[in-house]
Motif scaffolding. Structure first.
Motif, mmCIF file in Angstrom:
data_model
loop_
_atom_site.group_PDB
_atom_site.id
_atom_site.type_symbol
_atom_site.label_atom_id
_atom_site.label_comp_id
_atom_site.label_asym_id
_atom_site.label_seq_id
_atom_site.Cartn_x
_atom_site.Cartn_y
_atom_site.Cartn_z
ATOM 1 N N GLU A 20 0.827 -1.200 0.000
ATOM 2 C CA GLU A 20 0.000 0.000 0.000
ATOM 3 C C GLU A 20 0.868 1.260 0.000
ATOM 4 O OE1 GLU A 20 -2.814 -0.045 3.187
ATOM 5 O OE2 GLU A 20 -3.532 -2.060 2.745
ATOM 6 N N HIS A 21 0.712 2.091 -1.031
ATOM 7 C CA HIS A 21 1.276 3.440 -1.098
ATOM 8 C C HIS A 21 2.780 3.459 -0.747
ATOM 9 C CE1 HIS A 21 -2.879 4.611 -1.483
ATOM 10 N NE2 HIS A 21 -3.162 4.057 -0.322
ATOM 11 N N VAL A 22 3.533 2.703 -1.513
ATOM 12 C CA VAL A 22 4.965 2.565 -1.262
ATOM 13 C C VAL A 22 5.749 3.681 -1.949
ATOM 14 C CG1 VAL A 22 7.001 1.125 -1.661
ATOM 15 C CG2 VAL A 22 4.830 0.075 -0.963
ATOM 16 N N ASP A 23 6.574 4.350 -1.198
ATOM 17 C CA ASP A 23 7.555 5.309 -1.724
ATOM 18 C C ASP A 23 8.940 4.781 -1.351
ATOM 19 O OD1 ASP A 23 5.637 7.103 -2.724
ATOM 20 O OD2 ASP A 23 5.506 8.151 -0.802
ATOM 21 N N LEU A 24 9.799 4.631 -2.344
ATOM 22 C CA LEU A 24 11.130 4.098 -2.074
ATOM 23 C C LEU A 24 12.075 4.540 -3.181
ATOM 24 C CD1 LEU A 24 12.899 2.187 -0.272
ATOM 25 C CD2 LEU A 24 12.293 0.354 -1.870
ATOM 26 N N GLU A 25 13.290 4.888 -2.807
ATOM 27 C CA GLU A 25 14.333 5.231 -3.762
ATOM 28 C C GLU A 25 15.529 4.310 -3.557
ATOM 29 O OE1 GLU A 25 15.108 9.259 -2.787
ATOM 30 O OE2 GLU A 25 13.362 10.057 -3.867
ATOM 31 N N ILE A 26 16.121 3.877 -4.670
ATOM 32 C CA ILE A 26 17.327 3.059 -4.617
ATOM 33 C C ILE A 26 18.394 3.791 -5.413
ATOM 34 C CG2 ILE A 26 18.388 0.843 -5.158
ATOM 35 C CD1 ILE A 26 15.614 -0.423 -4.982
ATOM 36 N N ALA A 27 19.460 4.156 -4.735
ATOM 37 C CA ALA A 27 20.526 4.952 -5.339
ATOM 38 C C ALA A 27 21.747 4.090 -5.630
ATOM 39 C CB ALA A 27 20.910 6.108 -4.411
ATOM 40 N N GLU A 28 22.652 4.647 -6.435
ATOM 41 C CA GLU A 28 23.923 3.981 -6.676
ATOM 42 C C GLU A 28 24.620 3.685 -5.353
ATOM 43 O OE1 GLU A 28 25.769 6.937 -9.254
ATOM 44 O OE2 GLU A 28 25.801 5.426 -10.860
ATOM 45 N N ARG A 29 25.190 2.503 -5.253
ATOM 46 C CA ARG A 29 25.950 2.049 -4.091
ATOM 47 C C ARG A 29 25.070 1.785 -2.859
ATOM 48 N NH1 ARG A 29 28.142 2.519 -8.192
ATOM 49 N NH2 ARG A 29 30.236 3.295 -8.652
ATOM 50 N N ASP A 30 23.761 1.872 -3.001
ATOM 51 C CA ASP A 30 22.910 1.440 -1.892
ATOM 52 C C ASP A 30 23.128 -0.051 -1.657
ATOM 53 O OD1 ASP A 30 21.672 3.727 -1.011
ATOM 54 O OD2 ASP A 30 19.793 3.409 -2.084
ATOM 55 N N PHE A 31 23.021 -0.470 -0.400
ATOM 56 C CA PHE A 31 23.073 -1.883 -0.031
ATOM 57 C C PHE A 31 21.973 -2.067 1.012
ATOM 58 C CE2 PHE A 31 26.310 -5.519 0.948
ATOM 59 C CZ PHE A 31 25.294 -6.450 0.822
ATOM 60 N N LEU A 32 20.800 -2.496 0.542
ATOM 61 C CA LEU A 32 19.608 -2.534 1.368
ATOM 62 C C LEU A 32 19.244 -3.970 1.749
ATOM 63 C CD1 LEU A 32 17.341 -0.039 -0.637
ATOM 64 C CD2 LEU A 32 19.008 0.473 1.171
ATOM 65 N N GLY A 33 18.884 -4.158 3.002
ATOM 66 C CA GLY A 33 18.333 -5.423 3.463
ATOM 67 C C GLY A 33 16.840 -5.265 3.650
ATOM 68 N N LEU A 181 31.067 -6.270 -4.602
ATOM 69 C CA LEU A 181 30.220 -5.875 -5.729
ATOM 70 C C LEU A 181 29.555 -4.533 -5.488
ATOM 71 C CD1 LEU A 181 28.475 -9.294 -6.503
ATOM 72 C CD2 LEU A 181 30.136 -8.113 -7.948
ATOM 73 N N ASN A 182 29.316 -4.208 -4.226
ATOM 74 C CA ASN A 182 28.640 -2.956 -3.893
ATOM 75 C C ASN A 182 29.461 -1.731 -4.294
ATOM 76 O OD1 ASN A 182 27.666 -1.130 -0.978
ATOM 77 N ND2 ASN A 182 26.397 -1.511 -2.761
ATOM 78 N N ASP A 183 30.736 -1.921 -4.582
ATOM 79 C CA ASP A 183 31.554 -0.813 -5.066
ATOM 80 C C ASP A 183 31.139 -0.370 -6.458
ATOM 81 O OD1 ASP A 183 33.070 -0.672 -2.770
ATOM 82 O OD2 ASP A 183 34.638 -2.010 -3.531
ATOM 83 N N ARG A 184 30.453 -1.266 -7.201
ATOM 84 C CA ARG A 184 30.074 -0.904 -8.570
ATOM 85 C C ARG A 184 28.598 -1.131 -8.886
ATOM 86 N NH1 ARG A 184 33.081 -5.823 -9.292
ATOM 87 N NH2 ARG A 184 31.928 -7.435 -10.462
ATOM 88 N N MET A 185 27.807 -1.534 -7.923
ATOM 89 C CA MET A 185 26.379 -1.717 -8.170
ATOM 90 C C MET A 185 25.589 -1.565 -6.873
ATOM 91 S SD MET A 185 26.128 -5.884 -8.724
ATOM 92 C CE MET A 185 27.483 -5.896 -9.915
#
Length: 256
Positions: A20-33, A181-185
């Motif tokens: 429901e009503h999701v707002d989310l941003e994923i940026a370069e070098r993010d590492f999200l759990g 890998l998080n250094d480049r993605m």
């Protein structure tokens, strides 16, 4: 720079609101759990990002997330979503990750096969490269699916429960590799293992129909309670066991 932006995204199955009503941003070098209860919408969130489920709202992809028509998102699904009766070898599984770049009918180049074999070697399963998927262990297939997600050099890597069916040694190696890998993605890892995931990722995203992003990998018990996120307590003793706290009002629907 944001690679991906979700605005007011909702996902429903047969009238049930999974997200429901999701707002989310994923940026370069993010590492999200990504954590949350069973049925809370973790997989629905991944499917909305991938565009494999109907949704309302907006999912915006940055131009940097494309190479020509190819979308540079590597995806490792849960092993239960993979048809192990399909007549394909582990090597062919990995090469299938290039179909967005090569096309379904194009022949793979020698360099493609060499790259796939090197990924399998890094994953410790090069000797099983030509074995059918139905004849290998769950852990070996899981490693091949990771190689498939990486072969096209994605800018965003999404892994759905990547440590199911793998041993502790490979789990540690996997997380060490993800840090590199998080250094480049950017990386998004869906996991039920709060204790391990919080020690690896940079930030936590709690999903229980709504999405809450914590700008840290440290979560207090109070924060988890406030967002109805699962709390896992592991105890040790003569009989080691795990205690899962009850989720208020939690009913586990068929769709996540």
């Amino acid at each position: 720079m944001n690679l991906l932006t979700l605005r007011d995204v909702c996902v429903a199955y047969d009238g049930y609101e999974a997200l429901e009503h999701v707002d989310l941003e994923i940026a370069e070098r993010d590492f999200l759990g990504v954590i949350g209860p069973n049925g809370g919408g973790k997989t629905s969130l991944v499917k909305a990002i991938l565009g494999t489920v109907p949704y309302t709202g907006e999912v915006w992809y940055a131009p940097e997330l494309f190479r020509g028509r190819e979308r540079l998102i590597g995806y490792m699904p849960q092993i239960s979503d993979f048809d192990r009766a399909f007549p394909i070898s582990l090597l062919e599984v990995v090469l299938s990750g290039l179909q967005g770049h090569r096309g379904f009918r194009s022949r793979y180049a020698k360099s493609d096969r060499e790259k796939a074999l090197q990924l399998l070697e890094n994953a410790g399963i090069a000797r099983e490269a030509h074995h059918p998927v139905g004849e290998v262990s769950g852990g070996q297939l899981q490693r091949a699916l990771l190689c498939r997600a990486l072969i096209a050099d994605p800018r965003l890597l999404i892994l759905d429960e990547p440590t199911n069916f793998v041993d502790n040694k490979f789990e540690k190696a996997l997380y060490d590799m993800l840090r590199e890998l998080n250094d480049r993605m950017a990386i998004v890892v869906v996991s039920h293992d709060i204790g391990t995931i919080t020690s690896v990722v940079k930030e936590i995203v709690c999903v229980n129909r709504h999405v809450h992003r914590h700008r840290s990998n440290i979560l207090t018990e109070e924060q988890l309670r406030n967002y109805d996120c699962p709390i896992q307590i592991v105890t040790h003793g003569t009989v080691p066991h795990t205690v899962l706290e009850h989720h208020p009002g939690d009913c586990c629907p068929d769709h996540e």
